[in-house]
Design an enzyme around this catalytic site. Structure first.
Site, PDB file in Angstrom:
ATOM      1  N   ASN A 120       0.854  -1.190   0.000  1.00  0.00           N
ATOM      2  CA  ASN A 120       0.000   0.000   0.000  1.00  0.00           C
ATOM      3  C   ASN A 120       0.890   1.239   0.000  1.00  0.00           C
ATOM      4  O   ASN A 120       2.123   1.128  -0.026  1.00  0.00           O
ATOM      5  CB  ASN A 120      -0.942  -0.012   1.212  1.00  0.00           C
ATOM      6  CG  ASN A 120      -0.162  -0.127   2.507  1.00  0.00           C
ATOM      7  OD1 ASN A 120       0.618   0.742   2.856  1.00  0.00           O
ATOM      8  ND2 ASN A 120      -0.344  -1.245   3.205  1.00  0.00           N
ATOM      9  N   PRO A 145      -2.515 -11.758  10.173  1.00  0.00           N
ATOM     10  CA  PRO A 145      -2.765 -11.585  11.608  1.00  0.00           C
ATOM     11  C   PRO A 145      -2.902 -10.102  11.955  1.00  0.00           C
ATOM     12  O   PRO A 145      -2.289  -9.258  11.296  1.00  0.00           O
ATOM     13  CB  PRO A 145      -1.499 -12.166  12.260  1.00  0.00           C
ATOM     14  CG  PRO A 145      -0.454 -12.125  11.197  1.00  0.00           C
ATOM     15  CD  PRO A 145      -1.174 -12.282   9.897  1.00  0.00           C
ATOM     16  N   ASP A 146      -3.711  -9.805  12.967  1.00  0.00           N
ATOM     17  CA  ASP A 146      -3.863  -8.423  13.424  1.00  0.00           C
ATOM     18  C   ASP A 146      -2.845  -8.177  14.540  1.00  0.00           C
ATOM     19  O   ASP A 146      -3.006  -8.665  15.666  1.00  0.00           O
ATOM     20  CB  ASP A 146      -5.295  -8.189  13.914  1.00  0.00           C
ATOM     21  CG  ASP A 146      -5.567  -6.716  14.154  1.00  0.00           C
ATOM     22  OD1 ASP A 146      -4.676  -6.014  14.696  1.00  0.00           O
ATOM     23  OD2 ASP A 146      -6.658  -6.250  13.793  1.00  0.00           O
ATOM     24  N   PHE A 175      -3.667   3.158  15.242  1.00  0.00           N
ATOM     25  CA  PHE A 175      -4.097   4.169  14.272  1.00  0.00           C
ATOM     26  C   PHE A 175      -5.288   3.610  13.506  1.00  0.00           C
ATOM     27  O   PHE A 175      -5.419   2.397  13.372  1.00  0.00           O
ATOM     28  CB  PHE A 175      -2.952   4.505  13.298  1.00  0.00           C
ATOM     29  CG  PHE A 175      -2.063   5.588  13.834  1.00  0.00           C
ATOM     30  CD1 PHE A 175      -1.271   5.369  14.938  1.00  0.00           C
ATOM     31  CD2 PHE A 175      -2.040   6.838  13.224  1.00  0.00           C
ATOM     32  CE1 PHE A 175      -0.462   6.368  15.449  1.00  0.00           C
ATOM     33  CE2 PHE A 175      -1.236   7.850  13.728  1.00  0.00           C
ATOM     34  CZ  PHE A 175      -0.439   7.620  14.834  1.00  0.00           C
ATOM     35  N   LYS A 214     -12.701   0.295  17.062  1.00  0.00           N
ATOM     36  CA  LYS A 214     -11.342  -0.266  17.073  1.00  0.00           C
ATOM     37  C   LYS A 214     -10.737  -0.280  18.477  1.00  0.00           C
ATOM     38  O   LYS A 214      -9.948  -1.173  18.801  1.00  0.00           O
ATOM     39  CB  LYS A 214     -10.443   0.489  16.083  1.00  0.00           C
ATOM     40  CG  LYS A 214     -10.684  -0.012  14.666  1.00  0.00           C
ATOM     41  CD  LYS A 214      -9.886   0.670  13.594  1.00  0.00           C
ATOM     42  CE  LYS A 214     -10.374   0.145  12.238  1.00  0.00           C
ATOM     43  NZ  LYS A 214      -9.932   0.900  11.106  1.00  0.00           N
ATOM     44  N   LYS A 272      -9.454  -3.938  19.279  1.00  0.00           N
ATOM     45  CA  LYS A 272      -8.001  -4.125  19.329  1.00  0.00           C
ATOM     46  C   LYS A 272      -7.456  -4.149  20.754  1.00  0.00           C
ATOM     47  O   LYS A 272      -6.249  -4.272  20.947  1.00  0.00           O
ATOM     48  CB  LYS A 272      -7.305  -2.996  18.558  1.00  0.00           C
ATOM     49  CG  LYS A 272      -7.897  -2.719  17.179  1.00  0.00           C
ATOM     50  CD  LYS A 272      -7.072  -3.349  16.087  1.00  0.00           C
ATOM     51  CE  LYS A 272      -7.581  -2.973  14.717  1.00  0.00           C
ATOM     52  NZ  LYS A 272      -6.822  -3.555  13.639  1.00  0.00           N
TER      53      LYS A 272
HETATM   54  N1  CTP Z   1      -3.203  -3.271  12.291  1.00  0.00           N
HETATM   55  C1  CTP Z   1      -2.381  -4.303  12.650  1.00  0.00           C
HETATM   56  N2  CTP Z   1      -2.430  -5.489  11.970  1.00  0.00           N
HETATM   57  C2  CTP Z   1      -3.302  -5.650  10.953  1.00  0.00           C
HETATM   58  C3  CTP Z   1      -4.165  -4.591  10.582  1.00  0.00           C
HETATM   59  C4  CTP Z   1      -4.081  -3.406  11.266  1.00  0.00           C
HETATM   60  O1  CTP Z   1      -1.584  -4.149  13.587  1.00  0.00           O
HETATM   61  N3  CTP Z   1      -3.338  -6.792  10.313  1.00  0.00           N
HETATM   62  C5  CTP Z   1      -3.155  -2.024  13.079  1.00  0.00           C
HETATM   63  C6  CTP Z   1      -2.625  -0.820  12.356  1.00  0.00           C
HETATM   64  O2  CTP Z   1      -1.225  -0.687  12.573  1.00  0.00           O
HETATM   65  C7  CTP Z   1      -3.412   0.310  12.982  1.00  0.00           C
HETATM   66  C8  CTP Z   1      -4.734  -0.330  13.364  1.00  0.00           C
HETATM   67  O3  CTP Z   1      -4.488  -1.723  13.417  1.00  0.00           O
HETATM   68  O4  CTP Z   1      -2.814   0.754  14.179  1.00  0.00           O
HETATM   69  C9  CTP Z   1      -5.893  -0.089  12.465  1.00  0.00           C
HETATM   70  O5  CTP Z   1      -5.575  -0.333  11.135  1.00  0.00           O
HETATM   71  P1  CTP Z   1      -6.677  -0.141   9.988  1.00  0.00           P
HETATM   72  O6  CTP Z   1      -6.092  -0.551   8.700  1.00  0.00           O
HETATM   73  O7  CTP Z   1      -7.282   1.219  10.084  1.00  0.00           O
HETATM   74  O8  CTP Z   1      -7.815  -1.104  10.449  1.00  0.00           O
HETATM   75  P2  CTP Z   1      -8.115  -2.614  10.193  1.00  0.00           P
HETATM   76  O9  CTP Z   1      -7.965  -3.351  11.491  1.00  0.00           O
HETATM   77  O10 CTP Z   1      -7.314  -3.125   9.048  1.00  0.00           O
HETATM   78  O11 CTP Z   1      -9.664  -2.592   9.841  1.00  0.00           O
HETATM   79  P3  CTP Z   1     -10.416  -2.009   8.529  1.00  0.00           P
HETATM   80  O12 CTP Z   1      -9.452  -2.118   7.394  1.00  0.00           O
HETATM   81  O13 CTP Z   1     -11.613  -2.868   8.408  1.00  0.00           O
HETATM   82  O14 CTP Z   1     -10.771  -0.590   8.870  1.00  0.00           O
END
Ligand code: CTP
Length: 403
Positions: free
Chosen positions: A208, A305-306, A323, A337, A341
């Protein structure tokens, strides 16, 4: 932080003196008011005219000539300084400064200093390692002097080792920290920064537009506020912060592995997930380079993974900040979130405003309150976000003095 600061640069006689030109130029560019003093030996390496042109002011090379205002240079140049920066600092000037010897303009300047003083050592690695030099450095530090570097690497004399002058860009990066208060001193901060890259085959991948700029601005701000900072960084091309440990990774799974490895090894007080982690990866990565003749590849995507959620829900884990880059409904999504999270704070912004830009506008959302920051440059946004983090840490662990 350096705009309108009065900085006296004292140049001593080492080959790295030519790099001091770039430091002076950079300081002037950042809006500092710079005066230059040189030892006689320094003038053998670089002419005073060069520094005169770069600083826009006459250069002092002797204590025997009074300034146009009639004052003695070693007093006048100190009166005009918020910082006395000795760059490069030779072993000789460190020895003189440590013992209070004042037998030329620069050593007298150092002895008479009333502002902060910072040394940027540059010398042969054997001179640096010599116990006499190390003793002098320790004494100067004990007396309150700051040190930037030295780095390790190839040296002008042909040796390789510690003693190489810190690069001008890194000196300029580190200087604002000298003027900053240190509410994060003693705190350990772990961050994720940049995009991740998920390979499709050996040459193509999913990624991205995250530049890493906001993340590195936060890392710098945390460092300047006194924290010990480690950044797990995806593939980024913007300049990395000096004085911050960087762990480079490529994919989301590597990023998670690096973050968990860090947390398993030693405790952190604060985790900030700034990375734009790719949400999906290709389940079966293709071998080699997929040829067009082979037809359209059938790609099956699986979720990554998140990382933020893994840290946020970790038992006994650090205070966690995330963020949220959104297209709309900033607040609603930020609250969702926080919960999902396990974060103590979500910094929400409009994705379009933040990506590949120098400025940002964010909402800082915690359980109890919402604060708006910006639009402002990413450094200022970073500093303000971190002051919210200082409050969170105090709520969690008590004030800094209890550390
Ligand atoms: N993040 C993460 N791991 C992922 C996705 C996101 O650690 N696989 C973290 C990002 O670093 C950020 C936060 O989660 O701090 C939110 O990221 P964002 O892309 O806005 O949200 P998503 O969880 O991906 O949800 P969506 O795309 O549905 O808004």
């Amino acid at each position: 932080m350096l705009k309108n600061r009065k900085i006296t640069v004292a140049v001593t006689g080492g080959i790295a003196a030519y790099k001091a030109c770039e430091v002076v130029r950079g300081l002037v560019k950042l809006g500092a008011d710079v005066r230059v003093a040189m030892t006689e030996n320094a003038t053998r390496f670089v002419g005073p005219v060069t520094f005169e042109a770069l600083s826009g002011h006459p250069v002092a090379t002797t204590e025997w000539e009074h300034t146009p205002e009639g004052a003695m240079p070693h007093i006048e140049l100190n009166l005009h300084a918020d910082l006395l920066l000795v760059v490069p600092a030779t072993a000789n000037i460190l020895a003189k400064a440590a013992r209070g010897i004042a037998d030329d303009l620069v050593s007298a300047l150092i002895l008479a200093h009333r502002s902060k003083v910072a040394f940027v050592p540059a010398m042969n690695c054997h001179m640096w390692r010599n116990p006499a030099t190390q003793r002098n450095v320790e004494d100067l530090k004990r007396d309150g002097a700051h040190f930037i570097g030295p780095d390790s690497g190839f040296q002008a004399c042909g040796d390789t080792g510690e003693g190489r002058m810190t690069e001008p860009a890194d000196i300029l990066d580190l200087l604002p920290g000298l003027f900053s208060e240190k509410p994060l001193s003693g705190r350990r901060v772990l961050m994720t920064v940049g995009p991740t890259y998920e390979p499709i085959d050996d040459v193509r991948g999913i990624t991205n537009r995250s530049s890493g700029r906001q993340g590195f601005a936060l890392a710098r701000a945390a460092r300047d506020l006194g924290a010990d900072v480690t950044v797990v960084a995806g593939p980024v091309t913007v300049k990395r912060p000096a004085g911050v440990r960087i762990v480079p990774v490529t994919t989301a799974r590597e990023m998670l592995g690096a973050v968990e490895g860090e947390l398993d090894r030693s405790p952190y007080d604060l985790f900030i997930g700034v990375a734009a982690v790719a949400d999906w990866r290709v389940a079966d990565r293709l071998e080699g380079k997929w040829k067009k003749d082979a037809g359209l590849p059938q790609l099956r995507l699986v979720e990554n993974p998140d990382i933020l959620a893994a840290v946020g829900h970790r038992a006994g884990g650090p205070v966690t900040i995330g963020f949220a880059a959104e297209a709309s409904d900033l607040l609603e999504n930020a609250y969702a979130k926080l919960e999902k999270k396990g974060a103590a704070m979500i910094v929400a912004n409009v994705a379009r405003d933040a990506l590949a830009s120098d400025t940002n506008r964010v909402l800082v959302v915690t359980d109890g309150e919402v604060d708006e920051i910006g639009p402002a440059d990413k450094d200022e946004v970073a500093r303000k976000i971190l002051y919210h983090a200082v409050d969170l840490l105090e709520e969690e662990y008590g004030p800094e003095d209890d550390l």
